[in-house]
Write a protein that holds these residues in place. Structure first.
Motif, PDB file in Angstrom:
ATOM      1  N   ALA A 200     -22.089 -50.505 -33.813  1.00 12.77           N
ATOM      2  CA  ALA A 200     -21.303 -51.497 -33.071  1.00 12.77           C
ATOM      3  C   ALA A 200     -19.857 -51.051 -32.927  1.00 12.77           C
ATOM      4  CB  ALA A 200     -21.369 -52.844 -33.792  1.00 12.77           C
ATOM      5  N   ASN A 201     -19.498 -49.979 -33.638  1.00 10.61           N
ATOM      6  CA  ASN A 201     -18.114 -49.499 -33.613  1.00 10.61           C
ATOM      7  C   ASN A 201     -17.864 -48.441 -32.549  1.00 10.61           C
ATOM      8  OD1 ASN A 201     -17.136 -50.968 -36.014  1.00 10.61           O
ATOM      9  ND2 ASN A 201     -18.606 -49.676 -37.119  1.00 10.61           N
ATOM     10  N   LEU A 202     -18.915 -48.056 -31.819  1.00 15.86           N
ATOM     11  CA  LEU A 202     -18.801 -46.992 -30.814  1.00 15.86           C
ATOM     12  C   LEU A 202     -19.314 -47.482 -29.455  1.00 15.86           C
ATOM     13  CD1 LEU A 202     -20.229 -44.179 -33.119  1.00 15.86           C
ATOM     14  CD2 LEU A 202     -17.846 -44.360 -32.376  1.00 15.86           C
ATOM     15  N   PRO A 203     -18.639 -48.446 -28.855  1.00 14.70           N
ATOM     16  CA  PRO A 203     -19.121 -48.998 -27.582  1.00 14.70           C
ATOM     17  C   PRO A 203     -19.128 -47.961 -26.454  1.00 14.70           C
ATOM     18  CG  PRO A 203     -16.895 -49.768 -28.066  1.00 14.70           C
ATOM     19  CD  PRO A 203     -17.384 -49.093 -29.305  1.00 14.70           C
ATOM     20  N   TRP A 204     -18.340 -46.908 -26.591  1.00 14.33           N
ATOM     21  CA  TRP A 204     -18.272 -45.885 -25.551  1.00 14.33           C
ATOM     22  C   TRP A 204     -19.439 -44.900 -25.618  1.00 14.33           C
ATOM     23  CZ3 TRP A 204     -18.044 -41.475 -28.378  1.00 14.33           C
ATOM     24  CH2 TRP A 204     -17.433 -41.519 -29.622  1.00 14.33           C
ATOM     25  N   TYR A 205     -20.211 -44.925 -26.706  1.00 16.81           N
ATOM     26  CA  TYR A 205     -21.356 -44.014 -26.830  1.00 16.81           C
ATOM     27  C   TYR A 205     -22.637 -44.765 -26.496  1.00 16.81           C
ATOM     28  CZ  TYR A 205     -24.931 -41.005 -28.836  1.00 16.81           C
ATOM     29  OH  TYR A 205     -26.058 -40.237 -29.007  1.00 16.81           O
ATOM     30  N   GLU A 206     -23.389 -44.259 -25.535  1.00 13.50           N
ATOM     31  CA  GLU A 206     -24.606 -44.933 -25.077  1.00 13.50           C
ATOM     32  C   GLU A 206     -25.868 -44.109 -25.321  1.00 13.50           C
ATOM     33  OE1 GLU A 206     -23.910 -45.778 -20.982  1.00 13.50           O
ATOM     34  OE2 GLU A 206     -22.450 -47.376 -21.397  1.00 13.50           O
ATOM     35  N   GLY A 207     -25.731 -43.016 -26.069  1.00 18.03           N
ATOM     36  CA  GLY A 207     -26.880 -42.151 -26.327  1.00 18.03           C
ATOM     37  C   GLY A 207     -27.713 -42.635 -27.503  1.00 18.03           C
TER      38      GLY A 207
END
Length: 422
Positions: A200-207
């Motif tokens: 939940a801390n990496l909204p920019w990562y979608e992989g």
């Protein structure tokens, strides 16, 4: 999860590698813990030891992997630690390998049996020499899929910019050495982000998470079954009372069926009449099977001889190869060695060291004076007895060999026939 279901699942062999303190053992511990692959008494022991050591992160999950006393005391991985776990989609055999430079030989061992390599870097330090070294070893050993886990992303404030810089550098390196399936994932092994569960801390990562990728990546077995038949003889079995003569060994490559013609040393051929196993006779043998072959003709063959299909390689006394230095003894042009190729063990020498590969960003060395521990070099090997060597293929099913110290018996280097890293 029943035993029957586990037996029907595909198995992936993987290993972790990276520099010291990048968090390899913690990542493995996180995988085991979050996939519920840890027994209750193991978990209780980890809880007690973590508390005794004043660990502030709750659980020191590296304790699930670092089993040697010296490892626990020093907080490092020394030996290759194998662990097994399973999910609803796949079973896994995982090797956690050391990060120290002096234990690179252990890392080579772990990579050599793996279908996927998971490299770790500390997000604060990015790609370092050991990253390049381990990526090079993976490429040399034919690993097609490499996953870079950018660990401790929490310590750089979950920065996308830091991650993208590391991603770009690693992807470029992977292309340079010939790894055609490279993946990069930001993770925090300590906190659990993107290891098994999405962060939940990496909204920019979608992989995918690490586990999602491991569950979905194609299992590359090296396609040893698609090569020509190869069986190096390990032992000749004779029963004089019954005139039984069989040639025992493991099928390194290809498929053989009763009635097939096989090609033997000195241009001889024969027909396979029986294929025996511990469970009785079978009609065919495949790569990886341990069998005893019986032939139509009474031919004098010995340990080390190769039984092959019609594409049997021509024997030679000199061949080009790539070496990975595994021993403390330095190899120089002219160094006498023993060469173990398949089940053969013959005298040989390092005829020439042609090129020492660039690992740490400096210029490659042409015609270097020697090859030491952890070095990777293109060489030429001469042998006293002809060997039917062939180019390295199918993750070492054919074309791999060892150089051994004649006096001590220590392994000096691992070799790949005709293999050149681009």
């Amino acid at each position: 999860m029943t035993t029957t279901l586990l037996r029907t699942r595909e198995t992936l062999r993987l290993c972790t590698a990276g520099s010291v303190d990048d968090g390899k053992s913690t990542l493995v511990g996180r995988l085991l813990h979050d996939t519920r692959s840890v027994l209750a008494d193991q978990l209780a022991a980890v809880e007690r030891t973590s508390a005794d050591r004043g660990f502030h992160g709750g659980l020191d999950l590296s304790l699930l992997v670092d089993g040697l006393r010296a490892e626990r005391e020093q907080g490092i991985t020394i030996d290759v630690a194998y662990r097994y776990f399973a999910t609803d989609r796949r079973t896994f055999i995982l090797a956690d390998t050391p990060g120290h430079v002096q234990y690179t030989r252990n890392t080579v061992t772990g990579v050599s049996t793996s279908q996927v390599v998971v490299l770790l870097v500390d997000a604060r330090h990015g790609v370092v020499e050991q990253t390049r070294r381990h990526l090079t070893v993976a490429a040399l050993l034919g690993v097609r899929t490499v996953l870079l886990a950018v660990n401790k992303i929490d310590l750089v404030d979950w920065s996308e910019a830091v991650f993208r810089d590391i991603e770009a550098e690693f992807t470029s390196l992977a292309t340079d050495v010939g790894v055609d399936d490279a993946h990069v994932i930001p993770v925090s092994a300590l906190l659990g982000d993107n290891v098994v569960e999405p962060s939940a801390n990496l909204p920019w990562y979608e992989g995918p998470t690490v586990l999602e990728l491991l569950e979905s990546v194609e299992v590359h077995r090296g396609r040893a079954h698609a090569l020509g038949f190869r069986l190096p003889i390990q032992y000749v079995i004779r029963e004089h009372s019954s005139d039984y003569r069989g040639y025992a060994g493991r099928v390194d490559a290809g498929v053989l069926t009763v009635g097939d013609t096989v090609h033997l040393p000195e241009g001889r051929t024969s027909t396979v009449t029986h294929i025996d196993t511990a469970d009785g006779e079978v009609r065919s043998a495949h790569a990886g099977d341990s069998v005893v072959l019986r032939l139509a003709d009474d031919i004098d063959l010995i340990r080390g001889d190769l039984i092959a299909g019609e594409d049997r390689p021509e024997p030679t006394r000199s061949f080009a190869a790539t070496l990975v230095g595994l021993g403390d003894r330095t190899l120089r042009p002219g160094s006498p060695v023993k060469v173990r190729y398949g089940t053969s063990l013959v005298r040989g020498r390092v005829a020439a060291i042609e090129r020492l590969l660039d690992i740490d960003g400096r210029t490659d060395h042409l015609s270097p004076d020697d090859l030491g521990l952890n070095d990777i070099a293109h060489v030429r090997i001469d042998v006293a007895t002809e060997l039917p060597v062939e180019p390295y293929a199918a993750r070492g099913a054919v074309g791999s060999f060892l150089l051994i110290d004649q006096a001590s018996g220590d392994t000096l280097a691992a070799g790949l026939v005709g293999h050149r890293l681009r």
